[in-house]
Design a protein around this motif. Sequence first.
Motif, short mmCIF file in Angstrom:
data_model
loop_
_atom_site.label_atom_id
_atom_site.label_comp_id
_atom_site.label_asym_id
_atom_site.label_seq_id
_atom_site.Cartn_x
_atom_site.Cartn_y
_atom_site.Cartn_z
N LEU A 1 62.11 21.91 12.87
CA LEU A 1 61.35 21.52 14.05
C LEU A 1 61.46 22.60 15.13
CD1 LEU A 1 59.65 19.35 15.51
CD2 LEU A 1 61.80 18.37 16.31
N TYR A 2 62.66 23.11 15.32
CA TYR A 2 62.89 24.17 16.30
C TYR A 2 62.05 25.40 15.98
CZ TYR A 2 65.17 28.29 18.23
OH TYR A 2 65.42 29.49 18.83
N GLN A 3 62.04 25.82 14.71
CA GLN A 3 61.31 27.02 14.32
C GLN A 3 59.81 26.86 14.56
OE1 GLN A 3 62.78 27.18 10.31
NE2 GLN A 3 64.46 28.57 10.86
N ARG A 4 59.28 25.70 14.21
CA ARG A 4 57.84 25.46 14.41
C ARG A 4 57.51 25.28 15.89
NH1 ARG A 4 55.86 21.81 9.28
NH2 ARG A 4 56.97 23.02 7.70
N ALA A 5 58.39 24.62 16.62
CA ALA A 5 58.16 24.45 18.05
C ALA A 5 58.18 25.80 18.76
CB ALA A 5 59.21 23.50 18.64
N LEU A 6 59.11 26.65 18.38
CA LEU A 6 59.22 27.96 18.99
C LEU A 6 57.93 28.77 18.76
CD1 LEU A 6 61.26 29.50 20.66
CD2 LEU A 6 62.15 30.49 18.56
N ALA A 7 57.35 28.64 17.57
CA ALA A 7 56.09 29.32 17.28
C ALA A 7 54.97 28.81 18.19
CB ALA A 7 55.71 29.12 15.81
N ALA A 8 55.10 27.56 18.65
CA ALA A 8 54.13 26.97 19.58
C ALA A 8 54.56 27.18 21.04
CB ALA A 8 53.96 25.49 19.28
N ARG A 9 55.57 28.01 21.26
CA ARG A 9 56.10 28.34 22.59
C ARG A 9 56.73 27.13 23.28
NH1 ARG A 9 54.65 33.31 24.64
NH2 ARG A 9 54.75 32.47 26.74
N ILE A 10 57.41 26.29 22.46
CA ILE A 10 58.14 25.12 22.96
C ILE A 10 59.60 25.32 22.60
CG2 ILE A 10 58.43 22.62 22.80
CD1 ILE A 10 55.45 22.53 21.92
N SER A 11 60.47 25.17 23.56
CA SER A 11 61.89 25.39 23.33
C SER A 11 62.64 24.06 23.29
CB SER A 11 62.47 26.27 24.44
OG SER A 11 63.84 26.48 24.22
N ILE B 1 54.28 18.03 15.56
CA ILE B 1 55.08 18.84 14.62
C ILE B 1 56.09 17.95 13.91
CG2 ILE B 1 56.74 20.73 14.42
CD1 ILE B 1 55.32 22.00 16.90
N ALA B 2 56.76 17.08 14.65
CA ALA B 2 57.74 16.18 14.03
C ALA B 2 57.05 15.27 13.01
CB ALA B 2 58.44 15.34 15.10
N HIS B 3 55.86 14.80 13.35
CA HIS B 3 55.11 13.93 12.43
C HIS B 3 54.75 14.70 11.15
CE1 HIS B 3 52.67 10.50 11.36
NE2 HIS B 3 51.67 11.32 11.08
N GLN B 4 54.38 15.96 11.28
CA GLN B 4 54.08 16.78 10.11
C GLN B 4 55.32 16.93 9.23
OE1 GLN B 4 52.72 20.41 11.91
NE2 GLN B 4 50.62 19.67 12.16
N LEU B 5 56.46 17.19 9.85
CA LEU B 5 57.71 17.34 9.09
C LEU B 5 58.06 16.03 8.38
CD1 LEU B 5 59.89 19.48 11.49
CD2 LEU B 5 59.00 20.15 9.26
N LEU B 6 57.83 14.93 9.04
CA LEU B 6 58.11 13.62 8.44
C LEU B 6 57.25 13.42 7.19
CD1 LEU B 6 59.84 11.11 8.83
CD2 LEU B 6 58.00 10.17 10.23
N GLY B 7 55.99 13.81 7.26
CA GLY B 7 55.09 13.70 6.11
C GLY B 7 55.47 14.63 4.98
N GLU B 8 56.01 15.81 5.31
CA GLU B 8 56.42 16.77 4.29
C GLU B 8 57.68 16.31 3.55
OE1 GLU B 8 56.81 20.59 6.13
OE2 GLU B 8 54.74 20.59 6.78
N SER B 9 58.44 15.44 4.16
CA SER B 9 59.71 15.03 3.52
C SER B 9 59.51 13.86 2.56
CB SER B 9 60.74 14.65 4.60
OG SER B 9 60.34 13.49 5.28
#
Length: 76
Positions: A18-28, A67-75
């Motif tokens: 989540l951190y890696q994807r958020a960072l790519a979206a400029r969210i820390s 992003i979190a919802h996407q990760l949840l679907g991928e799991s």
Amino acid sequence: GGTVLWVELPERIDTIQLYQRALAARISIAPGALFTAQKRYRSALRLHTALRFDERMDSAMRTLGLIAHQLLGESD
């Protein structure tokens, strides 16, 4: 100082990803795993909350949720 919010997500979400994807979206965010020497808090994160909540912050929170919802679907 500052104020933080500790958020626990479903265990299937890895907040390092989540951190890696958020960072790519400029969210820390701060993944929970940073706050332990053991393998704990992989699905938790810390958010800095001292900033004023405005449209930019609202947009970032919505994006983080997507992003979190996407990760949840991928799991599945």
